[in-house]
Design an enzyme around this catalytic site. Structure first.
Site, PDB file in Angstrom:
ATOM      1  N   CYS A 114     -30.809  13.231 -11.129  1.00 25.28           N
ATOM      2  CA  CYS A 114     -31.765  12.046 -11.765  1.00 25.28           C
ATOM      3  C   CYS A 114     -33.256  12.506 -11.406  1.00 25.28           C
ATOM      4  CB  CYS A 114     -31.435  10.690 -11.160  1.00 25.28           C
ATOM      5  SG  CYS A 114     -30.022  10.266 -11.797  1.00 25.28           S
ATOM      6  N   HIS A 250     -37.868   6.223 -12.205  1.00 24.43           N
ATOM      7  CA  HIS A 250     -36.478   6.481 -12.558  1.00 24.43           C
ATOM      8  C   HIS A 250     -35.808   5.203 -12.885  1.00 24.43           C
ATOM      9  CE1 HIS A 250     -32.383   7.999 -13.241  1.00 24.43           C
ATOM     10  NE2 HIS A 250     -32.248   7.615 -11.976  1.00 24.43           N
ATOM     11  N   ASN A 280     -29.011   4.089 -16.845  1.00 26.32           N
ATOM     12  CA  ASN A 280     -29.386   5.412 -16.262  1.00 26.32           C
ATOM     13  C   ASN A 280     -29.181   6.589 -17.193  1.00 26.32           C
ATOM     14  OD1 ASN A 280     -30.056   7.583 -14.484  1.00 26.32           O
ATOM     15  ND2 ASN A 280     -28.824   6.614 -12.904  1.00 26.32           N
TER      16      ASN A 280
HETATM   17  N1  COA Z   1     -18.177  -5.278 -12.224  1.00 23.48           N
HETATM   18  C1  COA Z   1     -17.604  -6.058 -11.418  1.00 23.48           C
HETATM   19  N2  COA Z   1     -17.568  -5.824 -10.229  1.00 23.48           N
HETATM   20  C2  COA Z   1     -17.980  -4.484  -9.680  1.00 23.48           C
HETATM   21  C3  COA Z   1     -18.277  -3.505 -10.548  1.00 23.48           C
HETATM   22  C4  COA Z   1     -18.549  -3.877 -11.919  1.00 23.48           C
HETATM   23  N3  COA Z   1     -18.961  -2.986 -12.803  1.00 23.48           N
HETATM   24  N4  COA Z   1     -18.728  -2.635  -9.810  1.00 23.48           N
HETATM   25  C5  COA Z   1     -18.338  -2.731  -8.726  1.00 23.48           C
HETATM   26  N5  COA Z   1     -17.982  -4.094  -8.320  1.00 23.48           N
HETATM   27  C6  COA Z   1     -17.297  -4.790  -7.128  1.00 23.48           C
HETATM   28  C7  COA Z   1     -17.021  -3.781  -6.145  1.00 23.48           C
HETATM   29  O1  COA Z   1     -15.788  -3.469  -6.328  1.00 23.48           O
HETATM   30  C8  COA Z   1     -17.251  -4.493  -4.748  1.00 23.48           C
HETATM   31  O2  COA Z   1     -16.273  -5.504  -4.695  1.00 23.48           O
HETATM   32  P1  COA Z   1     -15.491  -5.764  -3.311  1.00 23.48           P
HETATM   33  O3  COA Z   1     -16.651  -6.629  -2.597  1.00 23.48           O
HETATM   34  O4  COA Z   1     -14.068  -6.714  -3.597  1.00 23.48           O
HETATM   35  O5  COA Z   1     -14.820  -4.337  -2.865  1.00 23.48           O
HETATM   36  C9  COA Z   1     -18.417  -5.814  -5.476  1.00 23.48           C
HETATM   37  O6  COA Z   1     -18.512  -5.498  -6.619  1.00 23.48           O
HETATM   38  C10 COA Z   1     -19.646  -5.456  -4.689  1.00 23.48           C
HETATM   39  O7  COA Z   1     -19.836  -3.961  -4.650  1.00 23.48           O
HETATM   40  P2  COA Z   1     -21.061  -3.346  -4.139  1.00 23.48           P
HETATM   41  O8  COA Z   1     -21.151  -1.739  -3.842  1.00 23.48           O
HETATM   42  O9  COA Z   1     -21.384  -4.117  -2.648  1.00 23.48           O
HETATM   43  O10 COA Z   1     -22.455  -3.875  -4.910  1.00 23.48           O
HETATM   44  P3  COA Z   1     -23.933  -3.454  -4.982  1.00 23.48           P
HETATM   45  O11 COA Z   1     -24.625  -4.703  -4.770  1.00 23.48           O
HETATM   46  O12 COA Z   1     -24.159  -2.549  -3.984  1.00 23.48           O
HETATM   47  O13 COA Z   1     -24.133  -3.189  -6.494  1.00 23.48           O
HETATM   48  C11 COA Z   1     -24.450  -1.064  -7.608  1.00 23.48           C
HETATM   49  C12 COA Z   1     -23.345  -2.005  -6.750  1.00 23.48           C
HETATM   50  C13 COA Z   1     -23.573   0.243  -7.940  1.00 23.48           C
HETATM   51  C14 COA Z   1     -24.794  -1.851  -8.705  1.00 23.48           C
HETATM   52  C15 COA Z   1     -25.422  -0.636  -6.559  1.00 23.48           C
HETATM   53  O14 COA Z   1     -24.968  -0.265  -5.312  1.00 23.48           O
HETATM   54  C16 COA Z   1     -26.233   0.558  -7.006  1.00 23.48           C
HETATM   55  O15 COA Z   1     -27.322   0.359  -7.853  1.00 23.48           O
HETATM   56  N6  COA Z   1     -26.320   1.498  -6.245  1.00 23.48           N
HETATM   57  C17 COA Z   1     -26.958   2.665  -6.671  1.00 23.48           C
HETATM   58  C18 COA Z   1     -26.401   3.342  -7.777  1.00 23.48           C
HETATM   59  C19 COA Z   1     -27.303   4.322  -8.406  1.00 23.48           C
HETATM   60  O16 COA Z   1     -28.497   4.000  -9.066  1.00 23.48           O
HETATM   61  N7  COA Z   1     -26.884   5.612  -8.485  1.00 23.48           N
HETATM   62  C20 COA Z   1     -27.744   6.540  -9.299  1.00 23.48           C
HETATM   63  C21 COA Z   1     -28.701   7.039  -8.609  1.00 23.48           C
HETATM   64  S1  COA Z   1     -29.607   8.128  -9.343  1.00 23.48           S
END
Ligand code: COA
Length: 323
Positions: A114, A250, A280
Site C-alpha cells: 500500500c 492512503h 483499499n
Molecule cells: N463483519 C462483521 N464482523 C467482523 C468483520 C466483518 N467484516 N470482520 C471482523 N469482524 C469481527 C471480528 O471477528 C471480531 O469479532 P470477535 O470480537 O467476536 O472476535 C470483531 O469484529 C472485532 O474485530 P476487531 O479486529 O477488534 O475490529 P476492529 O475495530 O479492529 O476493526 C478492522 C477491524 C479490520 C476494520 C481494523 O482493525 C482495521 O482497519 N485494521 C487495519 C486494516 C488495514 O488497514 N489493512 C491494510 C493496511 S494497508
C-alpha cells in the site's frame, strides 16, 4: 539551478463492476452497518475476469498523459507500483510500456504494497532530480481482488481494484518538496500473503495464497507510524501543521485517516477521502484519491499537499508536494 520534478497530470481508472456492502452480506457473515462503522467503506470496484492490472494501469496512464499534454515519445521512465502484477515477468511496467507504444526507456515495478505509490514517486523524483529522466510516468495499479479470500470476512470487506497515475516532469521549481520512506520487515506476518513464487509450498498446498491480516495490530501500527511520518515530513521542510493545504492519505480505513488528520490538526474538509467509494486499492489508492481531488477542482496549482501511506512489510512513507 537545481532540477526538481513536478506533477503535471493525473489520471485514474476504476473497473466497471461495483461490489456493495449489501453484496458482501450475501458472501460472508457481515453487515453494511459493521463495515461502514469500522472502516467507512460503502462499496469497492472489482476487475472483470478478463481485466488485469496492466489494463487498469493503461487506462489511468492514458488519462494522466492526456491531462499532462504529453505524448508517448515524451516519456523517458515508467515506474509501476503493484503487488498484483499480471505475470511473474515481464514486469507490469514493461507490459504497460508496450501498450502505450513507448520504446526504449527504463521501465520497472516497485513492490511496497500500500506504500508502493509513495515509493515509486520517490524513486522517479530522484531520477528526475539527478537528470536521469525528464518526464516520468508513475503508476499505482492493483487487482487486489485476486489475492483476497472471499470467504474471509476479516479481509474481503476491505479491498478493491483500481489504478492511478501521474506524469512527473523536470522543472526549475518544485514540485516534489521531499519524500520519506521507511520499512520494518519484522512485522511481515501481521499483513501478508504467505505463498509466492520461490516459497510456494506448503503455503499454496494449504490454500494460503491470499491476504492474511491481524487487523487490530495493523491498525495500531498504521496510526503510530503515520503520526510519526507527519512530524518527520513537517520537520524536514521547516513547516508548521497549518502550512499544509491538503492531506492525500492512503485510503485503508476512515478511522486511520481521521487519526492522521487529527495529528495534523487538519479539518476533515481538507482531507481527500475516497475510501467510501473505492475501498483499499493498495498502491492505487493515493494516486486515485489525488486524481479525484484534482479533477473535482479541490486541489489547485500551488496547493501544498501531504501524501502518506502505510502497508504490508511493514512499509510506510510520505511525500510533500506542491501541486
Ligand atoms: N463483519 C462483521 N464482523 C467482523 C468483520 C466483518 N467484516 N470482520 C471482523 N469482524 C469481527 C471480528 O471477528 C471480531 O469479532 P470477535 O470480537 O467476536 O472476535 C470483531 O469484529 C472485532 O474485530 P476487531 O479486529 O477488534 O475490529 P476492529 O475495530 O479492529 O476493526 C478492522 C477491524 C479490520 C476494520 C481494523 O482493525 C482495521 O482497519 N485494521 C487495519 C486494516 C488495514 O488497514 N489493512 C491494510 C493496511 S494497508
Amino acid at each position: 539551478m537545481a532540477t526538481h520534478s513536478r506533477i503535471i497530470g493525473t489520471g485514474g481508472y476504476l473497473p466497471e463492476k461495483i461490489l456493495t456492502n449489501a453484496d458482501l452480506e450475501k458472501l460472508v457473515d457481515t453487515s453494511d452497518e459493521w463495515i461502514r462503522d469500522r472502516t467507512g467503506i460503502e462499496q469497492r470496484h472489482i476487475a472483470a475476469e478478463d481485466e488485469h492490472t496492466v489494463d487498469l494501469a493503461e487506462q489511468a496512464s492514458r488519462r494522466a498523459m492526456s491531462a499532462a499534454g504529453v505524448n508517448p515519445a515524451d516519456i523517458d521512465l515508467i515506474v509501476v507500483a503493484t503487488t498484483t502484477s499480471d505475470q511473474v515477468f515481464p514486469s507490469t511496467a514493461c507490459l504497460l510500456q508496450s501498450r502505450l507504444d513507448i520504446h526504449g526507456c527504463a521501465a520497472f515495478d516497485i513492490q511496497a504494497v500500500c506504500t508502493g505509490f509513495v515509493y515509486a514517486l520517490s524513486v522517479a523524483d530522484k531520477f528526475v532530480q539527478t537528470g536521469s529522466a525528464k518526464c516520468a510516468l508513475v503508476v499505482g495499479a492493483e487487482t487486489f481482488s485476486r489475492i483476497i479470500d472471499w470467504t474471509d470476512r476479516n479481509t474481503c470487506v476491505l479491498f478493491g481494484d483500481g489504478a492511478g497515475a501521474v506524469v512527473l516532469k523536470a522543472d526549475q521549481s518544485p514540485g516534489i518538496l521531499s519524500t520519506h520512506l521507511h520499512a520494518d520487515g519484522d512485522y511481515a506476518k501481521l499483513l501478508h500473503v504467505p505463498s509466492g513464487v520461490s516459497n510456494n509450498y506448503p503455503a499454496v498446498q494449504e490454500g494460503r495464497a491470499f491476504v492474511e491480516m491481524q487487523g487490530s495490530e495493523v491498525f495500531k501500527m498504521a496510526v503510530k507510524k503515520l503520526g510519526s511520518i507527519v512530524d518527520e515530513t513537517l520537520q524536514a521542510n521547516g513547516l508548521e501543521r497549518g502550512d499544509i493545504d491538503w492531506l492525500v492519505p492512503h485510503q485503508a480505513n476512515v478511522r486511520i485517516i481521521t487519526a492522521t488528520a487529527k495529528k495534523l490538526r487538519m479539518s476533515m474538509d481538507r482531507v481527500v477521502m475516497t475510501v467510501a467509494k473505492h475501498g483499499n486499492t493498495s498502491a492505487a489508492s493515493i494516486p486515485l484519491a489525488l486524481d479525484s481531488a484534482v479533477r473535482s477542482g479541490s486541489i489547485k496549482t500551488g496547493d501544498k499537499m501531504l501524501l502518506e501511506g502505510f502497508g504490508g512489510g511493514f512499509t510506510w512513507g510520505s511525500a510533500l508536494v506542491q501541486y
